[in-house]
Design a protein around this motif. Structure first.
Motif, PDB file in Angstrom:
ATOM      1  N   VAL A  23      -5.006  26.971  15.335  1.00 40.28           N
ATOM      2  CA  VAL A  23      -5.007  25.605  14.814  1.00 40.28           C
ATOM      3  C   VAL A  23      -5.937  25.521  13.606  1.00 40.28           C
ATOM      4  O   VAL A  23      -5.610  24.885  12.598  1.00 40.28           O
ATOM      5  N   ARG A  24      -7.087  26.150  13.696  1.00 40.13           N
ATOM      6  CA  ARG A  24      -8.051  26.121  12.581  1.00 40.13           C
ATOM      7  C   ARG A  24      -7.447  26.770  11.330  1.00 40.13           C
ATOM      8  O   ARG A  24      -7.587  26.238  10.218  1.00 40.13           O
ATOM      9  N   GLU A  25      -6.781  27.896  11.489  1.00 48.10           N
ATOM     10  CA  GLU A  25      -6.190  28.568  10.324  1.00 48.10           C
ATOM     11  C   GLU A  25      -5.100  27.710   9.688  1.00 48.10           C
ATOM     12  O   GLU A  25      -5.018  27.606   8.458  1.00 48.10           O
ATOM     13  N   LEU A  26      -4.265  27.094  10.523  1.00 46.65           N
ATOM     14  CA  LEU A  26      -3.209  26.241   9.977  1.00 46.65           C
ATOM     15  C   LEU A  26      -3.819  25.023   9.294  1.00 46.65           C
ATOM     16  O   LEU A  26      -3.356  24.607   8.219  1.00 46.65           O
ATOM     17  N   ALA A  27      -4.853  24.468   9.899  1.00 43.18           N
ATOM     18  CA  ALA A  27      -5.532  23.329   9.279  1.00 43.18           C
ATOM     19  C   ALA A  27      -6.133  23.723   7.928  1.00 43.18           C
ATOM     20  O   ALA A  27      -6.038  22.964   6.950  1.00 43.18           O
ATOM     21  N   GLU A  28      -6.727  24.896   7.853  1.00 41.84           N
ATOM     22  CA  GLU A  28      -7.340  25.339   6.586  1.00 41.84           C
ATOM     23  C   GLU A  28      -6.297  25.494   5.483  1.00 41.84           C
ATOM     24  O   GLU A  28      -6.575  25.194   4.313  1.00 41.84           O
ATOM     25  N   GLU A  29      -5.108  25.950   5.845  1.00 40.43           N
ATOM     26  CA  GLU A  29      -4.048  26.074   4.848  1.00 40.43           C
ATOM     27  C   GLU A  29      -3.684  24.697   4.289  1.00 40.43           C
ATOM     28  O   GLU A  29      -3.472  24.532   3.079  1.00 40.43           O
ATOM     29  N   HIS A  30      -3.608  23.707   5.167  1.00 46.07           N
ATOM     30  CA  HIS A  30      -3.276  22.365   4.707  1.00 46.07           C
ATOM     31  C   HIS A  30      -4.425  21.741   3.918  1.00 46.07           C
ATOM     32  O   HIS A  30      -4.195  21.061   2.907  1.00 46.07           O
ATOM     33  N   ILE A  31      -5.647  21.981   4.359  1.00 47.80           N
ATOM     34  CA  ILE A  31      -6.800  21.475   3.605  1.00 47.80           C
ATOM     35  C   ILE A  31      -6.802  22.051   2.193  1.00 47.80           C
ATOM     36  O   ILE A  31      -7.033  21.336   1.208  1.00 47.80           O
ATOM     37  N   ALA A  32      -6.529  23.325   2.079  1.00 50.17           N
ATOM     38  CA  ALA A  32      -6.503  23.961   0.759  1.00 50.17           C
ATOM     39  C   ALA A  32      -5.410  23.358  -0.118  1.00 50.17           C
ATOM     40  O   ALA A  32      -5.617  23.127  -1.322  1.00 50.17           O
ATOM     41  N   GLN A  33      -4.237  23.107   0.468  1.00 44.25           N
ATOM     42  CA  GLN A  33      -3.147  22.509  -0.300  1.00 44.25           C
ATOM     43  C   GLN A  33      -3.510  21.084  -0.741  1.00 44.25           C
ATOM     44  O   GLN A  33      -3.235  20.682  -1.879  1.00 44.25           O
TER      45      GLN A  33
END
Length: 469
Positions: A23-33
């Motif tokens: 979940v953290r990795e997926l969240a980080e991808e969205h935060i970066a976008q």
């Protein structure tokens, strides 16, 4: 940029379940976008990357998924109460408003395990097809920053189209999840009012807006929209507009038993050549899938549009008058424009309002009778694709199409309290998305989604270049 943020929500969820991504990795991808694109698009009304990280860490620490949306990064239109997030409805008059309790639909999102990224921008008091206000500025279309992503769920559509959110919630009283989906090349559903509970929407879906308005899911694919609908639908015992209608499923063979009525325009507001081509392409795809698609246009459409105008424009202005009295200098240009439309139409007397309400019931009955032979309709989403910021009229097929008239193709189904979905099918000469609309009788939401899924499989989402970096 990771392609993961542009993947369908169902694929993101599958990867989370398989532990191919945390979940953290997926969240980080969205935060970066979001951090990359938000300075250009302005889709959000409230976003805090660290708050998202805290949620994501807690979900990973919990171990087993707690619901069908566990870990999915989603957004919510800032007119739907989301506890702890600004829900100001785009108005200086509501600056800093943060609800303490979730709307019922947001409560269901959280219970299903969704990760709330933030709330998204909308025009002041939701009364525009362009998303701009004095609090958060102008939201831009990721396909062309000089163009609008639509309204009033424009922040939501822009975020999803650009991969800043996997899916989300908008609301629709006159096309507000459908026009933005059409403008940005994503999918959406305006449900039958009450199938997805409206309690907690701001302003409340009461009076005529209990018929016109609905909270609806938005995502990049119909499969994702359908997943959101299944998770969110169901009676809300505290909402008088929420019926005890169970979820239903339909096989493809069952869907094929419903004849589809096709029309390219309503005889009043023309559509672009590319829009006609998109509707015909959709019809051909459905015929190839075994559906009967025949020319048919209900005769009540113009009367329904006029009544929609009475309730949305004239009654809408009446509802807001107590809140804005003496404060007009603090209102945004787009909301003052809406008030101008209402003032031009004139005030409604009690007798006029009563007669309009009765006429709407009669017209809905007449339309339902007409739909007996064609219970599904295929038609345009709008006269034109995404317009440039501030545009208010267009020349189409040699005829001038005014601002409110361009979106009449969605307004009928609000007056009907009927479900309608948008699927991206074609593109304009400028390369802008063009969606088509599938509608049906009230409470046949699953029929709409089933037919729309056939079109989505044949056409479907394409990412704007900006989203790919």
């Amino acid at each position: 940029m990771s392609e993961l943020v542009l993947a369908p929500a169902v694929r993101q969820l599958a990867m989370l379940r398989a532990r191919a991504v945390s979940v953290r990795e997926l969240a980080e991808e969205h935060i970066a976008q979001i951090e990359r694109l938000e300075p250009q698009i302005h889709a959000f009304a409230d976003f805090d990357g660290e708050r998202v990280r805290v949620q994501a860490r807690a979900m990973d620490a919990a171990g087993e998924p707690r619901g069908p949306l566990h870990g999915l990064p989603v957004t919510v239109k800032s007119s739907i109460a989301t506890a702890g997030y600004r829900c100001e409805i785009g108005s200086l008059l509501n600056k800093g408003d943060v609800p303490r309790e979730d709307a019922e639909v947001v409560r269901r999102l959280r219970a299903a395990g969704a990760l709330i990224l933030g709330t998204t921008n909308c025009p002041e008091f939701l009364m525009a097809y362009e998303t701009e206000n004095l609090l958060h500025g102008q939201t831009r279309n990721p396909w062309d920053l000089e163009r609008s992503p639509g309204g009033s769920s424009g922040g939501e559509s822009a975020a999803i189209a650009a991969g800043m959110s996997a899916a989300g919630l908008g609301s629709d009283s006159g096309g507000s999840v459908r026009v933005p989906a059409h403008f940005t090349g994503i999918c959406s559903l305006k449900p039958t009012p009450g199938r997805v509970p409206g309690r907690g929407h701001c302003p409340p879906c009461v009076g005529p807006f209990a018929i016109l308005g609905a909270i609806g899911p938005m995502a990049r694919t119909i499969e994702d929209v359908s997943l959101m609908f299944r998770v969110l639908a169901g009676q809300d015992a505290e909402d008088p507009m929420s019926p005890p209608v169970p979820l239903r499923t339909h096989t493809l063979d069952e869907l094929r038993q419903r004849r589809i009525g096709l029309f390219e325009d309503d005889g009043f507001a023309p559509v672009t050549e590319e829009t006609r081509a998109a509707v015909q392409s959709a019809a051909q795809a459905l015929r190839q899938a075994g559906f009967i698609v025949e020319p048919f246009r209900p005769r009540t459409l113009e009367q329904l549009r006029k009544l929609w105008n009475t309730f949305f424009v004239q009654c809408g202005a009446m509802f807001y008058e107590p809140a804005i009295r003496g404060k007009r200098e603090r209102l945004s240009p787009v909301f003052r424009e809406f008030l101008g439309f209402a003032e031009a139409a004139g005030p409604l007397s009690a007798t006029e309002l009563l007669n309009a309400w009765a006429e709407l019931d009669v017209l809905r009955a007449k339309t339902l009778e007409e739909l007996r032979d064609y219970p599904v309709l295929l038609c345009p989403a709008a006269s034109v694709p995404a317009f440039r910021h501030g545009e208010r009229a267009w020349m189409v097929e040699g005829q001038r199409v005014e601002y409110l008239d361009a979106w009449r193709y969605t307004q009928w189904f609000n007056a009907m309290a009927a479900p309608a979905a948008i699927v991206p099918v074609g593109k304009s000469k400028e390369g802008l998305p063009i969606g088509v609309q599938i509608a049906s009788r009230p409470f046949d939401d699953e029929v709409v989604l089933g037919v729309a899924a056939v079109l989505d499989a044949a056409f479907g989402y394409r990412a704007p270049a900006l989203a790919r970096g």
